[in-house]
Design a protein around this motif. Sequence first.
Motif, PDB file in Angstrom:
ATOM      1  N   ILE A 150       0.835  -1.155   0.215  1.00 45.89           N
ATOM      2  CA  ILE A 150       0.037   0.083   0.115  1.00 45.89           C
ATOM      3  C   ILE A 150       0.723   1.306   0.079  1.00 45.89           C
ATOM      4  O   ILE A 150       1.762   1.380   0.867  1.00 45.89           O
ATOM      5  CB  ILE A 150      -0.853   0.019   1.288  1.00 45.89           C
ATOM      6  N   MET A 151       0.763   2.100  -0.713  1.00 42.89           N
ATOM      7  CA  MET A 151       1.329   3.375  -1.044  1.00 42.89           C
ATOM      8  C   MET A 151       0.437   4.763  -0.836  1.00 42.89           C
ATOM      9  O   MET A 151      -0.330   4.758  -1.709  1.00 42.89           O
ATOM     10  CB  MET A 151       2.027   3.451  -2.208  1.00 42.89           C
ATOM     11  N   ASP A 152       0.828   5.623  -0.053  1.00 45.14           N
ATOM     12  CA  ASP A 152       0.247   6.757   0.369  1.00 45.14           C
ATOM     13  C   ASP A 152       1.025   7.818  -0.673  1.00 45.14           C
ATOM     14  O   ASP A 152       1.936   8.281   0.012  1.00 45.14           O
ATOM     15  CB  ASP A 152       0.018   7.115   1.615  1.00 45.14           C
ATOM     16  N   GLU A 153       0.488   8.370  -1.684  1.00 45.52           N
ATOM     17  CA  GLU A 153       1.121   9.337  -2.438  1.00 45.52           C
ATOM     18  C   GLU A 153       2.629   9.244  -2.774  1.00 45.52           C
ATOM     19  O   GLU A 153       3.433   9.585  -2.630  1.00 45.52           O
ATOM     20  CB  GLU A 153       1.041  10.605  -1.664  1.00 45.52           C
ATOM     21  N   PRO A 154       2.802   7.889  -3.486  1.00 45.48           N
ATOM     22  CA  PRO A 154       4.339   7.368  -3.799  1.00 45.48           C
ATOM     23  C   PRO A 154       4.894   8.431  -4.495  1.00 45.48           C
ATOM     24  O   PRO A 154       6.310   8.640  -4.398  1.00 45.48           O
ATOM     25  CB  PRO A 154       4.095   6.122  -4.087  1.00 45.48           C
ATOM     26  N   MET A 155       4.333   9.156  -5.411  1.00 39.35           N
ATOM     27  CA  MET A 155       5.141  10.077  -6.405  1.00 39.35           C
ATOM     28  C   MET A 155       5.107  11.387  -6.051  1.00 39.35           C
ATOM     29  O   MET A 155       5.298  12.339  -6.857  1.00 39.35           O
ATOM     30  CB  MET A 155       4.592   9.673  -7.918  1.00 39.35           C
ATOM     31  N   ALA A 156       4.399  11.960  -4.949  1.00 39.04           N
ATOM     32  CA  ALA A 156       4.304  13.351  -4.551  1.00 39.04           C
ATOM     33  C   ALA A 156       5.656  13.771  -4.561  1.00 39.04           C
ATOM     34  O   ALA A 156       6.511  13.187  -3.766  1.00 39.04           O
ATOM     35  CB  ALA A 156       3.232  13.517  -3.237  1.00 39.04           C
ATOM     36  N   ALA A 157       5.594  14.943  -4.763  1.00 36.68           N
ATOM     37  CA  ALA A 157       6.847  15.810  -4.724  1.00 36.68           C
ATOM     38  C   ALA A 157       8.015  15.243  -5.233  1.00 36.68           C
ATOM     39  O   ALA A 157       9.397  15.560  -4.941  1.00 36.68           O
ATOM     40  CB  ALA A 157       7.219  15.840  -3.156  1.00 36.68           C
ATOM     41  N   LEU A 158       8.112  14.458  -6.419  1.00 35.84           N
ATOM     42  CA  LEU A 158       9.040  13.942  -7.196  1.00 35.84           C
ATOM     43  C   LEU A 158       9.098  14.612  -8.529  1.00 35.84           C
ATOM     44  O   LEU A 158       8.021  15.017  -9.031  1.00 35.84           O
ATOM     45  CB  LEU A 158       8.928  12.365  -7.459  1.00 35.84           C
ATOM     46  N   GLY A 159      10.195  14.799  -9.054  1.00 39.14           N
ATOM     47  CA  GLY A 159      10.309  15.371 -10.250  1.00 39.14           C
ATOM     48  C   GLY A 159       9.639  14.326 -11.407  1.00 39.14           C
ATOM     49  O   GLY A 159       9.417  13.444 -11.260  1.00 39.14           O
ATOM     50  N   VAL A 160       9.515  14.719 -12.695  1.00 34.03           N
ATOM     51  CA  VAL A 160       8.852  14.053 -13.738  1.00 34.03           C
ATOM     52  C   VAL A 160       9.852  12.818 -13.938  1.00 34.03           C
ATOM     53  O   VAL A 160       9.127  11.439 -13.759  1.00 34.03           O
ATOM     54  CB  VAL A 160       8.877  14.857 -14.976  1.00 34.03           C
ATOM     55  N   ASP A 161      11.027  12.871 -14.280  1.00 38.18           N
ATOM     56  CA  ASP A 161      11.787  11.640 -14.434  1.00 38.18           C
ATOM     57  C   ASP A 161      11.718  10.557 -13.095  1.00 38.18           C
ATOM     58  O   ASP A 161      11.723   9.460 -13.379  1.00 38.18           O
ATOM     59  CB  ASP A 161      13.293  11.999 -14.522  1.00 38.18           C
ATOM     60  N   GLU A 162      11.890  11.246 -11.897  1.00 29.85           N
ATOM     61  CA  GLU A 162      11.723  10.254 -10.835  1.00 29.85           C
ATOM     62  C   GLU A 162      10.377   9.797 -10.580  1.00 29.85           C
ATOM     63  O   GLU A 162      10.230   8.645 -10.278  1.00 29.85           O
ATOM     64  CB  GLU A 162      12.137  11.208  -9.498  1.00 29.85           C
ATOM     65  N   GLY A 163       9.411  10.316 -10.767  1.00 33.94           N
ATOM     66  CA  GLY A 163       7.994   9.812 -10.700  1.00 33.94           C
ATOM     67  C   GLY A 163       8.016   8.665 -11.777  1.00 33.94           C
ATOM     68  O   GLY A 163       7.583   7.686 -11.361  1.00 33.94           O
ATOM     69  N   ARG A 164       8.468   8.964 -12.628  1.00 24.97           N
ATOM     70  CA  ARG A 164       8.468   7.642 -13.883  1.00 24.97           C
ATOM     71  C   ARG A 164       9.220   6.644 -13.535  1.00 24.97           C
ATOM     72  O   ARG A 164       8.728   5.482 -13.510  1.00 24.97           O
ATOM     73  CB  ARG A 164       9.023   8.445 -15.277  1.00 24.97           C
ATOM     74  N   ARG A 165      10.251   6.820 -12.906  1.00 15.52           N
ATOM     75  CA  ARG A 165      11.136   5.554 -12.153  1.00 15.52           C
ATOM     76  C   ARG A 165      10.268   4.861 -11.228  1.00 15.52           C
ATOM     77  O   ARG A 165      10.280   3.568 -11.172  1.00 15.52           O
ATOM     78  CB  ARG A 165      12.537   6.147 -11.712  1.00 15.52           C
ATOM     79  N   VAL A 166       9.744   5.669 -10.300  1.00 12.11           N
ATOM     80  CA  VAL A 166       8.997   5.048  -9.326  1.00 12.11           C
ATOM     81  C   VAL A 166       7.645   4.221  -9.839  1.00 12.11           C
ATOM     82  O   VAL A 166       7.520   3.214  -9.413  1.00 12.11           O
ATOM     83  CB  VAL A 166       8.390   5.838  -7.999  1.00 12.11           C
TER      84      VAL A 166
END
Length: 257
Positions: A179-195
Amino acid sequence: MSMTTEALELHQPLLSVRDIDKSYGGLRAIDGVSLDIEGGEIVALVGDNGAGKSTLIKMICGALRPDGGEIFLRGKAIAFGSPKDATDAGIETVHQSLGLVDTLNVPENVFLGREKTFRVLGLFNQLDLSAMREETRKLLERFGISVPTLNEPVFRLSGGQRQTIAISRLLLSEPSLIIMDEPMAALGVDEGRRVMDLVVNLRDQGIAVLMISHNLEHVFKVADRIAVLKNGRLVGVVATSDASRESVVSMITLGTA
Ligand SMILES: Nc1ncnc2c1ncn2[C@@H]1O[C@H](COP(=O)(O)OP(=O)(O)OP(=O)(O)O)[C@@H](O)[C@H]1O
Ligand SMILES: [Mg+2]
């Protein structure tokens, strides 16, 4: 056991939430919500601020007790008294705070609280640094995670790398649901993509993911199904392939499916 009973048992969802409620004082934060999660699927949980998303996942991960309703894991009713009970049952949760210790390096964070030791002279326990390092390396490789070095304290890593370390430490226990609560919040575009790539990788290895996100672009890219909450009620659950952004936005804002 008859064939039909067996077949029915095989079709139990991994997790089944039935008609659960939770109030904070006079406020009904979750009101009669039912939701199934199948093994190895990604379900996104969306809704406006205050819709009840965090409250719902806190009941699933053992951090809060429901006031009413039931939760089943592979068909068996569960009543978690604490997050540890959920962890023991194969449900791991990544909170927004991540739970990493900045000054420790990657293997030390991965094994935090479950350090490997060996016994010296049959007398005292010594940390088995090389075994933890080797297992960390294998774990990261298995999930396609790359970090520049394992030896540096994690505060030197980027936000996305820290996020992937926080997720990978949960994989040590081979969970069936993350379960993930907002896993990509506050990440840059590339980083969000990697997650997001990591989330898909988890699903492809048979791990179900329940992911809260405000980012509909991410949701539409990775989720198999989208569950929409508004004012504590489940507006509906749609298959991502059948849904449009507009329809999901109107479910979130108007509360109509
Ligand atoms: N501990 C608490 N005590 C009292 N009210 C609470 C508590 N936690 C949440 N609430 C209220 O319950 C409702 C649902 O909150 P919740 O945190 O579950 O929403 P959310 O969908 O996760 O919102 P966000 O997107 O802002 O994180 C809100 O009205 C919130 O103010
Ligand atoms: Mg929340």
